[in-house]
Design a protein around this motif. Structure first.
Motif, PDB file in Angstrom:
ATOM      1  N   LEU A   1      -5.330 -11.677  -2.029  1.00 16.70           N
ATOM      2  CA  LEU A   1      -6.655 -11.596  -1.437  1.00 16.70           C
ATOM      3  C   LEU A   1      -7.235 -10.191  -1.571  1.00 16.70           C
ATOM      4  CD1 LEU A   1      -6.113 -13.748   1.793  1.00 16.70           C
ATOM      5  CD2 LEU A   1      -7.654 -14.299  -0.103  1.00 16.70           C
ATOM      6  N   VAL A   2      -6.411  -9.188  -1.295  1.00 10.31           N
ATOM      7  CA  VAL A   2      -6.883  -7.805  -1.405  1.00 10.31           C
ATOM      8  C   VAL A   2      -7.129  -7.449  -2.868  1.00 10.31           C
ATOM      9  CG1 VAL A   2      -6.288  -5.378  -1.016  1.00 10.31           C
ATOM     10  CG2 VAL A   2      -5.765  -7.101   0.738  1.00 10.31           C
TER      11      VAL A   2
ATOM     12  N   ALA B   1       0.846  -7.429   7.705  1.00  9.50           N
ATOM     13  CA  ALA B   1      -0.391  -8.206   7.726  1.00  9.50           C
ATOM     14  C   ALA B   1      -0.110  -9.691   7.523  1.00  9.50           C
ATOM     15  CB  ALA B   1      -1.342  -7.698   6.648  1.00  9.50           C
ATOM     16  N   ALA B   2       0.848 -10.004   6.642  1.00 10.15           N
ATOM     17  CA  ALA B   2       1.200 -11.397   6.384  1.00 10.15           C
ATOM     18  C   ALA B   2       1.750 -12.063   7.638  1.00 10.15           C
ATOM     19  CB  ALA B   2       2.224 -11.467   5.249  1.00 10.15           C
TER      20      ALA B   2
ATOM     21  N   ALA C   1     -18.363  -8.065  10.225  1.00  8.96           N
ATOM     22  CA  ALA C   1     -18.477  -9.402   9.642  1.00  8.96           C
ATOM     23  C   ALA C   1     -17.472 -10.370  10.254  1.00  8.96           C
ATOM     24  CB  ALA C   1     -18.286  -9.326   8.131  1.00  8.96           C
ATOM     25  N   VAL C   2     -16.241  -9.921  10.406  1.00  8.10           N
ATOM     26  CA  VAL C   2     -15.195 -10.784  10.963  1.00  8.10           C
ATOM     27  C   VAL C   2     -15.466 -11.065  12.436  1.00  8.10           C
ATOM     28  CG1 VAL C   2     -12.744 -10.910  11.545  1.00  8.10           C
ATOM     29  CG2 VAL C   2     -13.461 -10.131   9.270  1.00  8.10           C
ATOM     30  N   GLN C   3     -15.913 -10.048  13.155  1.00  3.94           N
ATOM     31  CA  GLN C   3     -16.231 -10.247  14.570  1.00  3.94           C
ATOM     32  C   GLN C   3     -17.377 -11.243  14.743  1.00  3.94           C
ATOM     33  OE1 GLN C   3     -17.776  -6.814  16.689  1.00  3.94           O
ATOM     34  NE2 GLN C   3     -16.952  -7.543  18.618  1.00  3.94           N
ATOM     35  N   ALA C   4     -18.413 -11.109  13.905  1.00  5.05           N
ATOM     36  CA  ALA C   4     -19.537 -12.032  13.979  1.00  5.05           C
ATOM     37  C   ALA C   4     -19.104 -13.460  13.666  1.00  5.05           C
ATOM     38  CB  ALA C   4     -20.643 -11.591  13.025  1.00  5.05           C
ATOM     39  N   ALA C   5     -18.249 -13.617  12.664  1.00  6.65           N
ATOM     40  CA  ALA C   5     -17.759 -14.947  12.305  1.00  6.65           C
ATOM     41  C   ALA C   5     -16.932 -15.551  13.434  1.00  6.65           C
ATOM     42  CB  ALA C   5     -16.929 -14.872  11.026  1.00  6.65           C
ATOM     43  N   ASP C   6     -16.102 -14.732  14.072  1.00  6.70           N
ATOM     44  CA  ASP C   6     -15.285 -15.215  15.191  1.00  6.70           C
ATOM     45  C   ASP C   6     -16.158 -15.641  16.364  1.00  6.70           C
ATOM     46  OD1 ASP C   6     -12.989 -14.795  13.759  1.00  6.70           O
ATOM     47  OD2 ASP C   6     -12.519 -12.862  14.699  1.00  6.70           O
TER      48      ASP C   6
ATOM     49  N   MET D   1     -16.992 -11.759  -2.282  1.00  3.77           N
ATOM     50  CA  MET D   1     -16.367 -11.315  -1.031  1.00  3.77           C
ATOM     51  C   MET D   1     -16.340 -12.496  -0.049  1.00  3.77           C
ATOM     52  SD  MET D   1     -17.585  -8.315   1.597  1.00  3.77           S
ATOM     53  CE  MET D   1     -17.543  -7.056   0.304  1.00  3.77           C
ATOM     54  N   THR D   2     -15.152 -12.784   0.470  1.00  3.45           N
ATOM     55  CA  THR D   2     -15.001 -13.890   1.413  1.00  3.45           C
ATOM     56  C   THR D   2     -14.465 -13.382   2.738  1.00  3.45           C
ATOM     57  OG1 THR D   2     -12.712 -14.391   0.812  1.00  3.45           O
ATOM     58  CG2 THR D   2     -14.463 -15.428  -0.518  1.00  3.45           C
ATOM     59  N   LEU D   3     -14.595 -14.213   3.767  1.00  7.34           N
ATOM     60  CA  LEU D   3     -14.058 -13.836   5.079  1.00  7.34           C
ATOM     61  C   LEU D   3     -12.539 -13.708   5.035  1.00  7.34           C
ATOM     62  CD1 LEU D   3     -16.175 -15.907   7.644  1.00  7.34           C
ATOM     63  CD2 LEU D   3     -15.922 -13.417   7.564  1.00  7.34           C
ATOM     64  N   ASN D   4     -11.893 -14.579   4.249  1.00 12.11           N
ATOM     65  CA  ASN D   4     -10.435 -14.481   4.145  1.00 12.11           C
ATOM     66  C   ASN D   4     -10.015 -13.145   3.529  1.00 12.11           C
ATOM     67  OD1 ASN D   4      -9.816 -16.896   5.348  1.00 12.11           O
ATOM     68  ND2 ASN D   4      -9.739 -18.057   3.424  1.00 12.11           N
ATOM     69  N   GLN D   5     -10.767 -12.706   2.525  1.00 13.03           N
ATOM     70  CA  GLN D   5     -10.466 -11.404   1.919  1.00 13.03           C
ATOM     71  C   GLN D   5     -10.661 -10.277   2.923  1.00 13.03           C
ATOM     72  OE1 GLN D   5     -13.177 -11.539  -1.401  1.00 13.03           O
ATOM     73  NE2 GLN D   5     -11.614 -12.338  -2.820  1.00 13.03           N
ATOM     74  N   LEU D   6     -11.735 -10.329   3.688  1.00  9.78           N
ATOM     75  CA  LEU D   6     -11.991  -9.288   4.687  1.00  9.78           C
ATOM     76  C   LEU D   6     -10.946  -9.309   5.795  1.00  9.78           C
ATOM     77  CD1 LEU D   6     -15.889  -9.477   5.003  1.00  9.78           C
ATOM     78  CD2 LEU D   6     -14.518  -7.779   3.759  1.00  9.78           C
ATOM     79  N   ARG D   7     -10.518 -10.500   6.208  1.00 14.01           N
ATOM     80  CA  ARG D   7      -9.472 -10.580   7.237  1.00 14.01           C
ATOM     81  C   ARG D   7      -8.167  -9.962   6.732  1.00 14.01           C
ATOM     82  NH1 ARG D   7     -11.163 -13.794  11.435  1.00 14.01           N
ATOM     83  NH2 ARG D   7     -12.743 -15.368  10.950  1.00 14.01           N
TER      84      ARG D   7
END
Length: 310
Positions: A35-36, A21-22, A71-76, A1-7
């Motif tokens: 990614l999905v 989304a693209a 996760a995405v919010q924390a990374a941002d 699982m990567t951040l890009n996949q979650l985004r």
């Protein structure tokens, strides 16, 4: 699982289609789909049901959604925090000042810095030079201003200017001639910075002179602040020593008399940081500004380095 996949997953879930989304993420639709797809294959779960006209999120997708958002919010937020350290749009400036900084026109430092960089938080610590040096060496402070001499192990020291130390008394007869170290030893001394005692840089200089002259310096009264010492002297409670910057300040008590030392004595002010340390942009800027203000108001004859531009 990567951040890009979650985004990618979050964008599809929020917008309801891979194409939308693209566009939102500035990617191609096949890239979003890939990614999905990889995320679904990794866990062998479907995150979306792809219908002919609409896209629906599955129970597995609903379960992932809040964690993906966190996760995405924390990374941002982490990205924003780190980027703030390479600019002056955020972060914290941590700097140590002289205990008597206001006498050197540094009271305007905080106001000037905050006006120029309102998004930067300030942590300004006013301590005796002994403690500033120790805090910088240990990493509790990034940098600071001190009076020399200090213990310099692990420190990079840049002397900036000097301020002559003067003898102060309520008795004009005691200041008619330059003060000697023998005369100081015989005086009823009122000294400040009681907590640091003879570790204080100015006291250290006097102590070394006294040792060479074979005399002993003792304080009749010790207080914590220079203002208190001057108050005791003004009431006839003894004599003290202060830098010329304090003597020339607007708050120096009227009725007190001063003289220089027969062998001139100086407080040398320096900026210190740890050897090899890289200051954060915010601390680097407040250090530069502090030096600029300090040198701008100093007598050119007392500057040990050129005054930088403000």
């Amino acid at each position: 699982m990567t951040l890009n996949q979650l985004r990618a997953f979050l964008a599809v879930a929020r917008l309801g289609s891979f194409s939308a989304a693209a566009v939102a993420l500035g990617m191609t639709q096949p890239s979003i789909s890939e990614l999905v797809r990889r995320l679904e294959e990794e866990y062998r779960l479907k995150l979306f049901v792809r219908g002919a006209r609409r896209l629906s999120i599955t129970a597995a997708g609903e379960g992932l959604l809040p964690f993906a958002e966190q996760a995405v919010q924390a990374a941002d937020q982490a990205d924003k925090s780190l980027r703030s350290l390479t600019s002056l749009t955020g972060g914290v400036a941590i700097f140590g000042l002289l205990r008597n900084a206001n006498y050197y026109f540094l009271s305007q430092l905080i106001e000037t810095f905050h006006t120029r960089y309102p998004e930067v938080r300030l942590k300004i610590v006013g301590l005796n030079s002994v403690e500033v040096a120790e805090a910088v060496a240990s990493g509790d402070l990034e940098a600071g201003l001190v009076v020399l001499p200090i213990d310099t192990d692990g420190l990079q020291v840049r002397p900036l200017l000097r301020s002559e130390v003067m003898f102060v008394s309520a008795d004009p007869e005691r200041t008619r001639a330059p003060m000697t170290i023998e005369g100081l030893a015989a005086a009823p001394l009122v000294l400040y910075d009681a907590h640091y005692g003879w570790r204080d840089p100015t006291r250290r200089q006097l102590s070394e002179r006294a040792q060479l002259a074979g005399v002993t310096l003792d304080a009749s009264v010790e207080v914590e602040h220079v203002e208190s010492a001057l108050g005791v002297v003004a009431m006839g409670g003894g004599d003290t020593i202060v830098s010329r910057a304090i003597v020339e300040s607007a708050t120096f008590p009227s009725g007190l008399h001063t003289s220089v030392f027969e062998e001139p004595l100086y407080d040398t002010i320096a900026v210190v940081q740890r050897v090899g340390a890289v200051l954060s942009p915010a601390t680097r800027e407040i250090s530069r500004l502090a030096q600029s203000i300090l040198l701008e108001h100093a007598d050119p004859a007392d500057r040990l380095v050129p005054a930088p531009r403000p």
